[in-house]
Design an enzyme around this catalytic site. Sequence first.
Site, PDB file in Angstrom:
ATOM      1  N   SER A 178       0.745  -1.658  -0.305  1.00  0.00           N
ATOM      2  CA  SER A 178       0.078  -0.446   0.242  1.00  0.00           C
ATOM      3  C   SER A 178       1.075   1.487   0.653  1.00  0.00           C
ATOM      4  CB  SER A 178      -0.746  -0.024   1.116  1.00  0.00           C
ATOM      5  OG  SER A 178      -0.581  -0.020   2.749  1.00  0.00           O
ATOM      6  N   HIS A 206      -4.911  -3.518  -3.173  1.00  0.00           N
ATOM      7  CA  HIS A 206      -4.681  -2.299  -4.068  1.00  0.00           C
ATOM      8  C   HIS A 206      -4.046  -3.141  -4.901  1.00  0.00           C
ATOM      9  CE1 HIS A 206      -3.945   0.917  -1.216  1.00  0.00           C
ATOM     10  NE2 HIS A 206      -3.992   0.734  -0.737  1.00  0.00           N
ATOM     11  N   LYS A 236     -11.582   0.350  -2.601  1.00  0.00           N
ATOM     12  CA  LYS A 236     -10.308   1.577  -2.802  1.00  0.00           C
ATOM     13  C   LYS A 236     -11.454   1.140  -4.295  1.00  0.00           C
ATOM     14  CE  LYS A 236      -7.564   1.028   0.286  1.00  0.00           C
ATOM     15  NZ  LYS A 236      -6.291   0.078   1.202  1.00  0.00           N
TER      16      LYS A 236
HETATM   17  C1  PLP Z   1      -6.394   0.095   3.118  1.00  0.00           C
HETATM   18  C2  PLP Z   1      -6.168  -1.422   3.351  1.00  0.00           C
HETATM   19  C3  PLP Z   1      -6.950  -1.905   4.095  1.00  0.00           C
HETATM   20  C4  PLP Z   1      -7.963  -2.010   4.528  1.00  0.00           C
HETATM   21  O1  PLP Z   1      -8.756  -1.718   4.260  1.00  0.00           O
HETATM   22  P1  PLP Z   1     -10.464  -1.216   3.733  1.00  0.00           P
HETATM   23  O2  PLP Z   1     -11.698  -1.697   3.559  1.00  0.00           O
HETATM   24  O3  PLP Z   1      -9.047   0.754   4.141  1.00  0.00           O
HETATM   25  O4  PLP Z   1     -10.476  -1.093   5.857  1.00  0.00           O
HETATM   26  C5  PLP Z   1      -6.086  -3.393   4.651  1.00  0.00           C
HETATM   27  N1  PLP Z   1      -4.901  -4.185   3.488  1.00  0.00           N
HETATM   28  C6  PLP Z   1      -4.269  -3.238   2.545  1.00  0.00           C
HETATM   29  C7  PLP Z   1      -2.637  -3.271   2.318  1.00  0.00           C
HETATM   30  C8  PLP Z   1      -4.845  -1.881   2.547  1.00  0.00           C
HETATM   31  O5  PLP Z   1      -4.268  -1.030   1.480  1.00  0.00           O
END
Ligand code: PLP
Length: 389
Positions: A178, A206, A236
């Site tokens: 991330s 991602h 995302k």
């Molecule tokens: C953003 C993210 C999460 C968490 O997801 P949310 O839906 O925002 O709680 C988990 N793992 C990774 C690698 C992320 O970047």
Amino acid sequence: MKPDFSAALALCKQRGMYRVNQEVSSAAGGYAVVEGKKCLLLASNDYLGLTQHQTVKAAAARAVLDYGTGSGGARLTTGTHPLYRGLESDLAAWKGAEAALVFGSGYMANLGVISAVAGKDDVIFSDALNHASIIDGCKLSGAGRAIFNHCDMDHLEKLLRDTTVAGKRWIVVDGVFSMDGDIAPLGDLVCLADRYGAALVVDDAHAAGVIGAGKGTAAHCGLEGRVDIQVGTLSKALGAEGGYVVGSGDLIAFLVNHARSYIFSTALAPATIASARAALRVMREQPSLIADLQANASFMREALASFGVKTNDAPTPILPVVVKSAEKAARIARVLRERGLLVSAIRPPAVAAGESRLRVTVSAAHEKEKLRWAAREIARAMDETGILI
Ligand SMILES: *Cc1c(COP(=O)(O)O)cnc(C)c1O
């Protein structure tokens, strides 16, 4: 004695790590109004611009009218409204898995899945740059932890060989990291998992909607069907909210019975589930969105390089610009915001000390000419801070 937070807050400020929420109202075309000022938004994870897509918004509005605003209960009591089944079967089909399960968020999915599947006799082999939700899930599981250097397969193999494990071995990684935007070496991970009898868990937060024609890391690496558990988020590229896990039917049934973040939390609202499902459909029916995202990511990489700004060379929309000092990262981000450009200053604890950075993300919705302007402004702000050129 009452708790006193002032010393901790003062320290945080002194180190350039003090954070406050800023009000961001996103708009079409990759723009947002940030504390009243219109900015080009290069800080969002809305990679395909789906939070603003008419079809997705209409699906959300319709769900409110049909089913109301909240789910009113946990999944196992009264919260499994009819939209859930459609989304979970679409997610499983899209990922080529037997079954899928939706959690309240990606964070809750990692926490719930890892703490449910791994136990105290097990050892989890975890990449040093894994997301906080994976780290927290590992801690909560009570399993032993062996942290390998980021994407260092020799180190992972050494740990797999040298660690005595009474129970099961788990290897857990982000598919796309991330804060660094690089991709886990899945081919090597699959081989090592096979050789040492480990189960492989990949977090596609991602990666889904981004690489592998949108299907994520396994598809990108030509290894569909070789990852035991895939976790992801609807928040995302899919522009909604919620986390998910896909895997075997037995895994999903096990999680329904054991994942505490699934069991003890209210189900997501109908509008959320409807928008995620509509977004999934739009993404699959309009592959040009992912093509635009990829074109914008490589355009931005080249634009930054042409102005002397170093970033990574992965085919993802996450472009880290490491400036080391937390204070300078915050200062550059502030200057850029004053000039109409929102990028995130990422500082500890999201990254290690001395690794602070600007995290530049692009979306399918950006116009190339605006990205070029942004690259020039980033270079200028860095230059003024004495970092560049
Ligand atoms: C953003 C993210 C999460 C968490 O997801 P949310 O839906 O925002 O709680 C988990 N793992 C990774 C690698 C992320 O970047």
